[in-house]
Design a protein around this motif. Structure first.
Motif, PDB file in Angstrom:
ATOM      1  N   LEU A   1       3.315   2.657   7.055  1.00 16.84           N
ATOM      2  CA  LEU A   1       4.374   2.481   8.043  1.00 16.84           C
ATOM      3  C   LEU A   1       4.718   1.013   8.313  1.00 16.84           C
ATOM      4  CD1 LEU A   1       3.373   5.141  10.736  1.00 16.84           C
ATOM      5  CD2 LEU A   1       5.262   5.293   9.108  1.00 16.84           C
TER       6      LEU A   1
ATOM      7  N   SER B   1       8.418   3.491  13.631  1.00 20.01           N
ATOM      8  CA  SER B   1       7.129   3.704  12.968  1.00 20.01           C
ATOM      9  C   SER B   1       5.963   3.523  13.936  1.00 20.01           C
ATOM     10  CB  SER B   1       6.975   2.733  11.787  1.00 20.01           C
ATOM     11  OG  SER B   1       7.142   1.391  12.215  1.00 20.01           O
TER      12      SER B   1
ATOM     13  N   PHE C   1       2.968   6.166  14.634  1.00 17.11           N
ATOM     14  CA  PHE C   1       1.556   5.813  14.448  1.00 17.11           C
ATOM     15  C   PHE C   1       0.743   6.069  15.708  1.00 17.11           C
ATOM     16  CE2 PHE C   1      -1.843   2.633  14.810  1.00 17.11           C
ATOM     17  CZ  PHE C   1      -2.604   2.987  13.703  1.00 17.11           C
TER      18      PHE C   1
END
Length: 217
Positions: free
Chosen positions: A26, A35, A39
């Motif tokens: 990512l 991203s 995450f």
């Protein structure tokens, strides 16, 4: 703080490796955007599964709402304030949901804020303890004698493959198509430092080694 009992290391290590692989995919070489939300969402869920949810159901629901709200702040705009809110919401979600006994919000916030500072030391201590616990328990196939016994078959296999490839242009062509630059890119020192930084940052959430005094082991 008091130390929590040692636990098997396979699940935490696999969980941390999965998070590092996700972070590499990512973040490395890309600008941070949505991203980060993805995450943190995956990290929060993996950390809760790894440590097991212990809080009452109503507390879990409230913290899930806080968790989602913190991640939604990253959708509007990624800046210092939204990143801080998202990271703190993720840390508090894991800390409160996996806590084995209730504690004050000041202590929970203190634990969340100190995660980046405790991460490298906790990771080093846990790896040292894991290596100490493995002494005398190395599998037979990893012993020095077993590894030496594999050298001759592997060398013979490499020689046979080389001779076979030289006699078969198609196999030789396929072997020449193997791109070693991909492996060299993975071994880039900057990338390795990035992996280590991610592990140090997430390790206190993946392995909650600290509990408040008076908690059940």
């Amino acid at each position: 703080f008091e130390m929590a009992p040692a636990r098997p290391w396979l699940i935490p290590l696999v969980s941390a490796a999965a998070c590092v692989a996700l972070a590499d995919w990512l973040f490395y070489g890309w600008r941070i955007g949505i991203s980060l939300q993805l995450f943190l969402g995956v990290l929060g869920m993996i950390a809760v599964v790894t440590n097991r949810a212990c809080a009452p159901r109503h507390v879990q629901i409230v913290m899930a709402i806080v968790f989602v709200a913190g991640l939604l702040a990253l959708v509007e705009e990624v800046n210092e304030l939204s990143v801080t809110a998202g990271v703190l919401a993720t840390a508090l979600f894991v800390i409160v949901v996996t806590a084995r006994e209730a504690s004050s919000w000041q202590l929970e916030l203190f634990e969340a804020v100190t995660i980046p500072f405790r991460g490298p030391f906790q990771l080093a201590a846990d790896l040292f303890n894991a290596l100490q616990s493995m002494k005398g328990r190395v599998p037979a196939w990893l012993s020095m004698g077993s590894l030496v016994a594999w050298i001759i078959p592997l060398v013979a296999c490499a020689v046979f493959l080389g001779l076979f490839a030289s006699a078969n242009p198609l196999i030789e062509y396929r072997l020449m198509q193997i791109d070693l630059n991909v492996l060299l890119n993975l071994l880039d020192p900057r990338r390795i430092v990035f992996w280590i930084s991610i592990v140090c940052a997430i390790w206190p959430l993946i392995v909650r080694r600290f509990q408040w005094s008076g908690g059940d082991p």
